[in-house]
Design a protein around this motif. Structure first.
Motif, mmCIF file in Angstrom:
data_model
loop_
_atom_site.group_PDB
_atom_site.id
_atom_site.type_symbol
_atom_site.label_atom_id
_atom_site.label_comp_id
_atom_site.label_asym_id
_atom_site.label_seq_id
_atom_site.Cartn_x
_atom_site.Cartn_y
_atom_site.Cartn_z
ATOM 1 N N THR A 62 -2.990 35.813 -23.513
ATOM 2 C CA THR A 62 -3.141 34.835 -24.589
ATOM 3 C C THR A 62 -2.395 33.543 -24.280
ATOM 4 O OG1 THR A 62 -3.455 36.564 -26.257
ATOM 5 C CG2 THR A 62 -2.702 34.409 -27.030
ATOM 6 N N ILE A 63 -1.147 33.643 -23.877
ATOM 7 C CA ILE A 63 -0.357 32.448 -23.593
ATOM 8 C C ILE A 63 -0.896 31.729 -22.370
ATOM 9 C CG2 ILE A 63 1.945 31.606 -23.044
ATOM 10 C CD1 ILE A 63 1.488 32.629 -25.915
ATOM 11 N N ARG A 64 -1.279 32.489 -21.366
ATOM 12 C CA ARG A 64 -1.810 31.857 -20.158
ATOM 13 C C ARG A 64 -3.114 31.121 -20.460
ATOM 14 N NH1 ARG A 64 -1.514 35.843 -15.437
ATOM 15 N NH2 ARG A 64 0.688 35.266 -15.640
ATOM 16 N N SER A 65 -3.975 31.711 -21.252
ATOM 17 C CA SER A 65 -5.221 31.048 -21.621
ATOM 18 C C SER A 65 -4.949 29.806 -22.455
ATOM 19 C CB SER A 65 -6.121 32.020 -22.398
ATOM 20 O OG SER A 65 -6.477 33.133 -21.606
ATOM 21 N N PHE A 66 -3.998 29.904 -23.386
ATOM 22 C CA PHE A 66 -3.681 28.757 -24.230
ATOM 23 C C PHE A 66 -3.157 27.593 -23.386
ATOM 24 C CE2 PHE A 66 -0.862 26.273 -26.940
ATOM 25 C CZ PHE A 66 -1.675 26.021 -28.026
ATOM 26 N N LEU A 67 -2.258 27.875 -22.462
ATOM 27 C CA LEU A 67 -1.716 26.815 -21.616
ATOM 28 C C LEU A 67 -2.783 26.221 -20.718
ATOM 29 C CD1 LEU A 67 1.728 28.410 -20.601
ATOM 30 C CD2 LEU A 67 1.289 26.694 -22.360
ATOM 31 N N GLU A 71 -3.920 22.308 -21.079
ATOM 32 C CA GLU A 71 -3.733 21.418 -19.931
ATOM 33 C C GLU A 71 -5.031 20.711 -19.578
ATOM 34 O OE1 GLU A 71 -2.108 23.705 -16.780
ATOM 35 O OE2 GLU A 71 -0.093 23.861 -17.680
ATOM 36 N N ASP A 72 -6.165 21.402 -19.774
ATOM 37 C CA ASP A 72 -7.481 20.784 -19.546
ATOM 38 C C ASP A 72 -7.961 19.998 -20.761
ATOM 39 O OD1 ASP A 72 -7.427 21.970 -17.069
ATOM 40 O OD2 ASP A 72 -8.600 23.728 -17.693
ATOM 41 N N GLU A 73 -7.113 19.927 -21.795
ATOM 42 C CA GLU A 73 -7.441 19.234 -23.049
ATOM 43 C C GLU A 73 -8.680 19.810 -23.727
ATOM 44 O OE1 GLU A 73 -7.611 15.055 -22.413
ATOM 45 O OE2 GLU A 73 -5.490 14.886 -21.826
ATOM 46 N N ASP A 74 -8.933 21.079 -23.518
ATOM 47 C CA ASP A 74 -10.020 21.770 -24.214
ATOM 48 C C ASP A 74 -9.420 22.447 -25.445
ATOM 49 O OD1 ASP A 74 -12.290 23.017 -25.013
ATOM 50 O OD2 ASP A 74 -12.578 24.222 -23.191
ATOM 51 N N TYR A 75 -9.095 21.640 -26.449
ATOM 52 C CA TYR A 75 -8.402 22.153 -27.614
ATOM 53 C C TYR A 75 -9.319 22.983 -28.508
ATOM 54 C CZ TYR A 75 -5.011 18.708 -26.088
ATOM 55 O OH TYR A 75 -4.126 17.980 -25.343
ATOM 56 N N ALA A 76 -10.625 22.760 -28.443
ATOM 57 C CA ALA A 76 -11.551 23.575 -29.221
ATOM 58 C C ALA A 76 -11.527 25.024 -28.745
ATOM 59 C CB ALA A 76 -12.968 22.993 -29.120
ATOM 60 N N ALA A 77 -11.465 25.219 -27.424
ATOM 61 C CA ALA A 77 -11.373 26.578 -26.901
ATOM 62 C C ALA A 77 -10.007 27.182 -27.201
ATOM 63 C CB ALA A 77 -11.642 26.578 -25.399
ATOM 64 N N GLY A 96 -8.482 23.464 -36.288
ATOM 65 C CA GLY A 96 -8.060 24.344 -35.193
ATOM 66 C C GLY A 96 -7.780 23.577 -33.925
ATOM 67 N N ALA A 97 -8.673 22.648 -33.553
ATOM 68 C CA ALA A 97 -8.439 21.848 -32.351
ATOM 69 C C ALA A 97 -7.190 20.985 -32.502
ATOM 70 C CB ALA A 97 -9.666 20.986 -32.053
ATOM 71 N N GLN A 98 -7.017 20.425 -33.694
ATOM 72 C CA GLN A 98 -5.831 19.588 -33.921
ATOM 73 C C GLN A 98 -4.546 20.411 -33.864
ATOM 74 O OE1 GLN A 98 -5.779 17.736 -37.761
ATOM 75 N NE2 GLN A 98 -4.050 16.392 -37.282
ATOM 76 N N LEU A 99 -4.571 21.581 -34.498
ATOM 77 C CA LEU A 99 -3.376 22.440 -34.468
ATOM 78 C C LEU A 99 -3.087 22.946 -33.060
ATOM 79 C CD1 LEU A 99 -3.987 24.476 -37.749
ATOM 80 C CD2 LEU A 99 -2.206 22.760 -37.353
ATOM 81 N N ALA A 100 -4.123 23.249 -32.283
ATOM 82 C CA ALA A 100 -3.907 23.683 -30.902
ATOM 83 C C ALA A 100 -3.259 22.573 -30.082
ATOM 84 C CB ALA A 100 -5.235 24.110 -30.272
ATOM 85 N N MET A 101 -3.715 21.334 -30.274
ATOM 86 C CA MET A 101 -3.105 20.211 -29.573
ATOM 87 C C MET A 101 -1.642 20.036 -29.984
ATOM 88 S SD MET A 101 -2.081 16.821 -30.080
ATOM 89 C CE MET A 101 -2.988 16.325 -31.548
ATOM 90 N N GLN A 102 -1.360 20.130 -31.280
ATOM 91 C CA GLN A 102 0.012 19.969 -31.751
ATOM 92 C C GLN A 102 0.919 21.088 -31.245
ATOM 93 O OE1 GLN A 102 -0.261 19.688 -36.007
ATOM 94 N NE2 GLN A 102 -1.007 17.566 -35.986
ATOM 95 N N PRO A 198 0.989 4.407 -20.359
ATOM 96 C CA PRO A 198 -0.416 4.500 -19.929
ATOM 97 C C PRO A 198 -0.843 5.954 -19.723
ATOM 98 C CG PRO A 198 0.757 2.803 -18.683
ATOM 99 C CD PRO A 198 1.791 3.557 -19.462
ATOM 100 N N GLU A 199 -2.102 6.207 -19.942
ATOM 101 C CA GLU A 199 -2.607 7.568 -19.852
ATOM 102 C C GLU A 199 -2.496 8.130 -18.448
ATOM 103 O OE1 GLU A 199 -3.557 9.630 -22.143
ATOM 104 O OE2 GLU A 199 -3.176 8.179 -23.750
ATOM 105 N N ARG A 200 -2.623 7.251 -17.445
ATOM 106 C CA ARG A 200 -2.573 7.747 -16.060
ATOM 107 C C ARG A 200 -1.188 8.283 -15.693
ATOM 108 N NH1 ARG A 200 -2.820 2.174 -15.696
ATOM 109 N NH2 ARG A 200 -1.008 1.166 -14.698
ATOM 110 N N LEU A 201 -0.145 7.853 -16.430
ATOM 111 C CA LEU A 201 1.208 8.347 -16.165
ATOM 112 C C LEU A 201 1.533 9.609 -16.957
ATOM 113 C CD1 LEU A 201 3.267 5.027 -16.109
ATOM 114 C CD2 LEU A 201 2.412 6.340 -14.159
ATOM 115 N N LYS A 202 0.632 10.023 -17.837
ATOM 116 C CA LYS A 202 0.881 11.212 -18.636
ATOM 117 C C LYS A 202 0.405 12.489 -17.955
ATOM 118 C CE LYS A 202 0.784 8.907 -23.145
ATOM 119 N NZ LYS A 202 0.166 8.869 -24.488
ATOM 120 N N SER A 203 -0.204 12.360 -16.811
ATOM 121 C CA SER A 203 -0.662 13.541 -16.080
ATOM 122 C C SER A 203 0.534 14.276 -15.485
ATOM 123 C CB SER A 203 -1.639 13.145 -14.978
ATOM 124 O OG SER A 203 -1.012 12.242 -14.071
ATOM 125 N N SER A 204 0.396 15.581 -15.349
ATOM 126 C CA SER A 204 1.480 16.412 -14.826
ATOM 127 C C SER A 204 1.662 16.178 -13.335
ATOM 128 C CB SER A 204 1.206 17.882 -15.103
ATOM 129 O OG SER A 204 1.148 18.134 -16.491
#
Length: 576
Positions: A62-67, A71-77, A96-102, A198-204
């Motif tokens: 569950t945690i691995r799938s959530f992370l 990370e892929d910004e697929d908050y709906a999934a 749900g997508a908003q809460l997953a992102m938060q 900038p968004e490009r600096l927010k990548s891991s």
């Protein structure tokens, strides 16, 4: 007829046993299911079908799938990993997508979460081959992921195991934790500064984001400048203060005050300006706790040292045994208080830091399992240090010696200057410093000349001729002794012949002195005066050697016997 009439009773008993057994079996089955999962009628009906790549059979999946999804910004999934039953089905997809992102942002900043640390079993049972854990092997239906605080209140993020009908049980973030996500996001969400990144600096980039690799050095440089400025400001204040204990105290707390100021500024920046990932935040938080506690403990220690210095100067002055024992006892107690502050500070900081980073929860059981091994290793490695520490506390409590006491240790006159954790500092009479381990000191016999009173009998011994006038010498001794300021209790002055040989006698004079060192000086002065009196007025009292010329008698013609002739050689051979 009586034998046959008892069969209805047996039938009733058998029927009762069968019914009760079935009831117990059903009850045990229900209890077993309650321990293994939580039964619900429906799950996230407003989200639609779950993605095929979704894995949630165990807490780790569950945690691995959530992370992975976040990370892929697929908050709906990722929303399928939350129990949204408390939310209206029509709003579950959007909320749900908003809460997953938060929640993803909260876990990134609030708690350093590693899926590998979660249980990989479907029932989340604890595996403990050593058998030390009393809960080993028992299934669990909810597990804590993180415990975060908002305004002093703790909020848990937990995952629970749910089963819908005959479907396989799955692990989801529990509804109670889902309801607290907005509050946690407000506390641990992105800071004001991150809105302009900038968004490009927010990548891991590795364990941190790209912008964090740039921001952390600037952050540390800013904190360092605050610390340097605080240090010089404290030094300026110390120079402006009038000379004395306050100046000494202000001059000694520059470093701890600077570290505390750095910690406060760091905490303010992390709360209101910038927030880093959980790994950086956890590191800063641990350092902040340690630095704050160390700084406060150091300031308290410097305060005690300043008080000790002031009391030493005002009440005691030079540390020796001429001061009242109450003052020396006070100094000894202050030294003990200093060691207690150090010990309490170290223990409190260690326990608080470990509890804050939650090492007790993850490592507590394994530490308990190996406690005996650790105790043996620590006991062997730190035997000498622990022995010295315990011995120093023993000296501070029992007080066989006090600060300022005069002791005779291994043939040397020493003043006790300090009792520390592992050693005692002694000042020898010739101003040398003798550093002695505490355990070695307490294991050796020593003479404390100040334990009750600093008074001490001293003696002056003279070797004179047999014709010396004892009464005259006694009168001179009494007169010279009464002239010395350190000689007290004049009624205890004594002078007697304590020994005698064929050619000389030993005269010993006793005098009571106020303290050993002053008594030594008085003894030397009285001896010099007596010797000067004998040399100037009665030199014949010095002992002389008698030399025999002959031991043979000479017979005279008249039959009388002539005695052996002897010569007094005092004039020719003075005694050395």
């Amino acid at each position: 007829m009586q034998k046959n009439s008892s069969w209805p009773v047996w039938v009733v008993l058998v029927f009762t046993l069968v019914v009760s057994s079935l009831g117990m079996a059903q009850t045990q089955g229900n209890e077993s299911e309650e321990k293994r999962w939580l039964t619900i009628e429906a799950l996230n009906t407003g989200l639609g079908d779950a993605p095929e790549e979704l894995r949630r059979m165990s807490p780790r999946e569950t945690i691995r799938s959530f992370l992975t999804f976040t990370e892929d910004e697929d908050y709906a999934a990722a929303a399928h990993l939350l129990n949204l039953n408390d939310i209206d089905p029509d709003e579950q997809q959007t909320r749900g997508a908003q809460l997953a992102m938060q929640l993803a942002e909260v876990l990134k900043r609030g708690e350093w979460l590693d899926a590998s640390n979660m249980s990989g079993r479907q029932d989340a049972a604890i595996e403990d081959p050593s058998g030390q854990n009393p809960q080993a092997g028992e299934p669990r239906h909810n597990i804590e992921l993180a415990a975060l605080k908002v305004k002093g209140q703790a909020y848990d993020v937990r995952v629970g195991r749910y089963r819908v009908g005959q479907d396989d049980p799955v692990w989801l973030v529990m509804p109670g934790s889902v309801s607290s996500i907005p509050l946690l996001y407000e506390e641990y969400g992105p800071s004001i500064l991150e809105r302009y990144i900038p968004e490009r600096l927010k990548s891991s980039f590795g364990i941190l984001k790209a912008w964090e690799w740039l921001a952390i050095p600037i952050f540390l440089l800013t904190i360092g400048l605050v610390g340097v400025a605080t240090y010089y400001l404290v030094g300026l204040v110390a120079r402006c203060l009038p000379s004395g204990a306050s100046t000494i105290f202000a001059d000694q707390i520059g470093v701890p005050v600077a570290l505390i100021a750095m910690s406060l500024v760091t905490q303010t920046l992390l709360e209101y300006v910038v927030s880093f990932s959980a790994i950086a935040t956890t590191t800063f938080r641990v350092l902040l706790i340690a630095v704050m506690a160390w700084g406060a403990g150091t300031i308290a220690l410097r305060l005690v040292d300043t008080i000790m210095l002031r009391l030493t100067r005002r009440l005691v002055g030079e540390i020796d045994d001429t001061k009242p024992k109450d003052q020396r006892r006070l100094l000894t107690s202050l030294y003990a208080l200093r060691r207690i502050i150090i010990l309490v500070t170290v223990i409190a900081v260690s326990v608080y830091v470990l509890s804050q980073i939650q090492l007790f929860e993850t490592l507590g059981l394994s530490l308990l399992a190996s406690a005996s091994v650790l105790a043996v290793l620590v006991g062997i490695a730190g035997q000498a240090m622990l022995g010295n520490i315990l011995s120093s506390f023993q000296l501070s409590l029992a007080k066989p010696i006090r600060i300022g006491d005069l002791v005779m240790f291994e043939g040397q006159w020493c003043y006790v200057e300090g009792i520390f954790y592992t050693f005692i500092r002694l000042r020898v009479w010739d101003e040398r410093r003798l550093i002695v381990p505490v355990t070695y000191f307490v294991s050796k016999p020593f003479e404390n000349l100040s334990v009750k009173s600093s008074k001490l009998y001293r003696s002056v011994e003279l070797t004179l001729h047999l014709n010396a006038d004892i009464a005259l010498i006694r009168d001179k001794f009494l007169a010279y002794a009464e002239e010395e300021e350190s000689v007290i209790e004049h009624h205890k002055l004594l002078c007697y012949v304590t020994g005698q040989t064929g050619t000389a006698q030993t005269i010993t004079c006793y005098l009571m002195t106020s303290d050993p060192m002053a008594g030594w000086t008085a003894e030397m002065n009285v001896r010099e005066k007596l010797m000067a009196f004998i040399r100037d007025h009665h030199p014949e009292w010095w002992p002389r050697d008698i030399m025999v010329i002959s031991h043979e008698d000479i017979a005279r013609g008249d039959g009388q016997v002539q005695r052996s002739q002897k010569v007094d050689s005092s004039a020719e051979k003075p005694s050395e």
